[in-house]
Scaffold this active site. Structure first.
Site, mmCIF file in Angstrom:
data_model
loop_
_atom_site.group_PDB
_atom_site.id
_atom_site.type_symbol
_atom_site.label_atom_id
_atom_site.label_comp_id
_atom_site.label_asym_id
_atom_site.label_seq_id
_atom_site.Cartn_x
_atom_site.Cartn_y
_atom_site.Cartn_z
ATOM 1 C CB ALA A 140 -10.648 -37.855 -19.641
ATOM 2 C CB VAL A 141 -6.745 -37.175 -15.945
ATOM 3 C CG1 VAL A 141 -5.735 -36.174 -14.992
ATOM 4 C CG2 VAL A 141 -8.106 -36.686 -15.392
ATOM 5 C CG ASP B 207 10.922 6.142 4.083
ATOM 6 O OD1 ASP B 207 11.999 6.393 3.952
ATOM 7 O OD2 ASP B 207 10.120 7.017 4.158
ATOM 8 C CE LYS C 6 14.704 10.974 8.215
ATOM 9 N NZ LYS C 6 13.926 10.792 7.071
ATOM 10 N N GLY D 176 2.972 5.585 3.464
ATOM 11 C CA GLY D 176 1.803 6.481 3.417
ATOM 12 C C GLY D 176 1.895 7.345 2.152
ATOM 13 C CG ASP D 177 0.624 11.413 0.550
ATOM 14 O OD1 ASP D 177 0.418 10.943 -0.778
ATOM 15 O OD2 ASP D 177 0.991 12.705 0.587
ATOM 16 C CG MET E 267 5.137 9.391 13.203
ATOM 17 S SD MET E 267 6.249 10.557 12.267
ATOM 18 C CE MET E 267 5.147 11.616 11.985
ATOM 19 N N GLY F 289 -1.829 -0.697 10.996
ATOM 20 C CA GLY F 289 -3.054 -0.739 9.954
ATOM 21 C C GLY F 289 -2.880 -1.027 8.934
#
Length: 471
Positions: A22-23, A248, A270, A303-304, A384, A413
């Protein structure tokens, strides 16, 4: 990437399938659908394969496998229930440099057969590198529900007009925008309604219209703290629409890999020790320059962008130079780090307010309001701050914060390498040195930080207070 994704053109090319059950029948049928000339080798065939042979769809090689079966083959699939035969097939194929798939044995296979979402000519293939086929099938089921069947006819229609589209729109950006309109506009809608002639006419009409060079713009996108799963849907959409991405230093490869493949990527992060003011001025200039060339610019920030990300300064510069912009918020580090450390930033029994504080300020900035920060029943989240742990701890304690106030340092995190160090405020700097905590790390101060000892669930947790007591 363990496997290199590859779509093979097997039309009228010979593929050998070894096996008669079958396979093997299932593999042979899939290969026939791809236009391959299929040869099936086995002492006996099941009813399905026998019918294929009888109907002239496949050729049968009777008997046990030998190397001659591989003559002229481009691929081979070993689908027997005999591990020794499967290994023999794989070895013989390898000696001839023919790619081989051994069903349910990724170690012997030089290629894997993926799960397929078929919207021909559009095909989506999902592979788990052979280690978790059930997972691949589960993903296929989800993807099936996302793509309607109009995508196939739309792809065929676009293929018919491909040469004319390229001639009419030689600029890659203009051509991409035209294809976006096909997907989002009346052409796709007409195909969903099973009206192919009207869809073709709508494409002709759109192609005949004057193509305007769009005005460039900038999208300020928060990338979150590092986990690609924390990107918002709008952020993901912006990354896939970008012509150029200014990113960044802390934006990882996992996030960049979600962006459009042909987008230009410029690292503007940076670095320690460089002139950050000059770097920021260069970022401002790049955004304006790229947008004025009619490009869709994504300014991708960790982040934001509006929480210690200088996003406001960048928007002010764009506005001053008449560049259109929009903002996609990101998950800020305080929220993500606390959540991944098991720390509720507010809690009825511990903290009724939250302060977000940066440990890096302009040289002429006023000193922190230590008296306000030292008040109880609040949570402090310092961004920071790894290089300022000693003065931060001292300033809080000198203005009234108890020496045994709990803290948590969350390093990397939300990332797989996350570490959370907890302890007492008076031991903060010493514990951070002892455990070699490095940036990026977020410092959380307040009684809620102690809850990490109880509620942590992600990454490594180091209970500095317990270690000190044991010592």
């Amino acid at each position: 990437m363990k496997l290199f994704p590859l779509f093979a053109d097997l039309n009228q090319r010979l593929v050998l399938v070894v096996g008669g059950g079958a396979v093997a029948a299932r593999k042979a049928q899939a290969l026939l659908e791809a236009g391959a000339f299929v040869r099936v080798g086995a002492p006996e065939l099941n009813a399905e394969l026998s019918a294929m042979v009888r109907d002239g769809k496949v050729a049968h090689l009777a008997g046990r496998f030998h190397d001659g079966w591989l003559d002229d083959a481009w691929l081979v699939v070993a689908a027997t229930d005999d591990a020794q035969v499967n290994a023999q097939v794989a070895a013989a194929a390898g000696a001839r440099r023919i790619l081989a798939n051994v069903v349910d044995d990724p170690a012997l296979s030089s290629f894997q057969v993926p799960s397929i979402v078929d919207r021909s000519p559009l095909i989506v293939a999902i592979s788990s590198s052979g280690v978790a086929p059930v997972l691949a099938r589960r993903l296929r089921e989800r993807i099936e529900s996302m793509f309607d069947h109009a995508l196939g006819p739309l792809a065929e229609l676009a293929a018919r007009y491909r040469t004319r589209i390229r001639e009419r729109l030689p600029d890659l950006g203009a051509r991409r925008r035209f294809y976006d309109r096909l997907l989002d506009g009346p052409v796709a809608a007409l195909l969903r309604q099973a009206r192919p002639e009207q869809a073709a006419q709508a494409l002709e009409t759109a192609l005949a219209q004057p193509q305007q060079t769009p005005a460039g713009s900038v999208v300020l996108v928060g990338a979150g703290p590092g986990d690609p799963g924390l990107l918002t849907l709008k952020a993901l959409r912006a990354l896939n629409e970008a012509d150029v991405i200014l990113y960044d230093r802390l934006v990882g490869d996992g996030i960049l890999s979600l962006a459009r493949r042909d987008a230009e990527r410029i690292d503007v992060g940076k670095r320690p020790g460089e002139d950050h003011a000059a770097t920021q001025a260069r970022i401002h200039a790049l955004m304006v320059e790229q947008a004025r060339h009619g490009r869709r610019v994504v300014r991708l920030k960790g982040g934001d962008a509006f929480i210690f990300g200088r996003g406001g300064e960048e928007l002010q510069h764009l506005r001053a130079h008449g560049v259109p912009y929009e903002v996609v918020p990101g998950v800020t580090a305080a929220l993500a780090c606390a959540a991944h450390a098991g720390i509720p930033l507010t809690h009825r029994d511990h903290a009724q307010s939250l302060h977000l504080i940066t440990a890096h300020c302009r040289d002429d900035a006023a000193a922190p309001d230590w008296a306000a920060l030292a008040a109880g029943n609040q949570t402090l989240a310092f961004y920071m701050g790894v290089g300022q742990l000693e003065p931060l701890s001292r300033g809080l304690r000198e203005h009234g914060r108890p020496a045994d106030t709990p803290f948590a340092l969350v390093e990397n995190g939300s990332r797989p390498e996350q570490r959370v160090l907890t302890g007492r405020l008076e031991d903060l700097a010493e514990l951070a040195r002892a455990h070699a905590i490095h940036a990026p790390a977020l410092l959380i101060v307040g009684s809620v930080a102690a809850l990490a000892n109880e509620l942590h669930w992600f990454g490594e947790h180091i209970d500095g207070m317990a270690a000190a007591t044991a010592g």
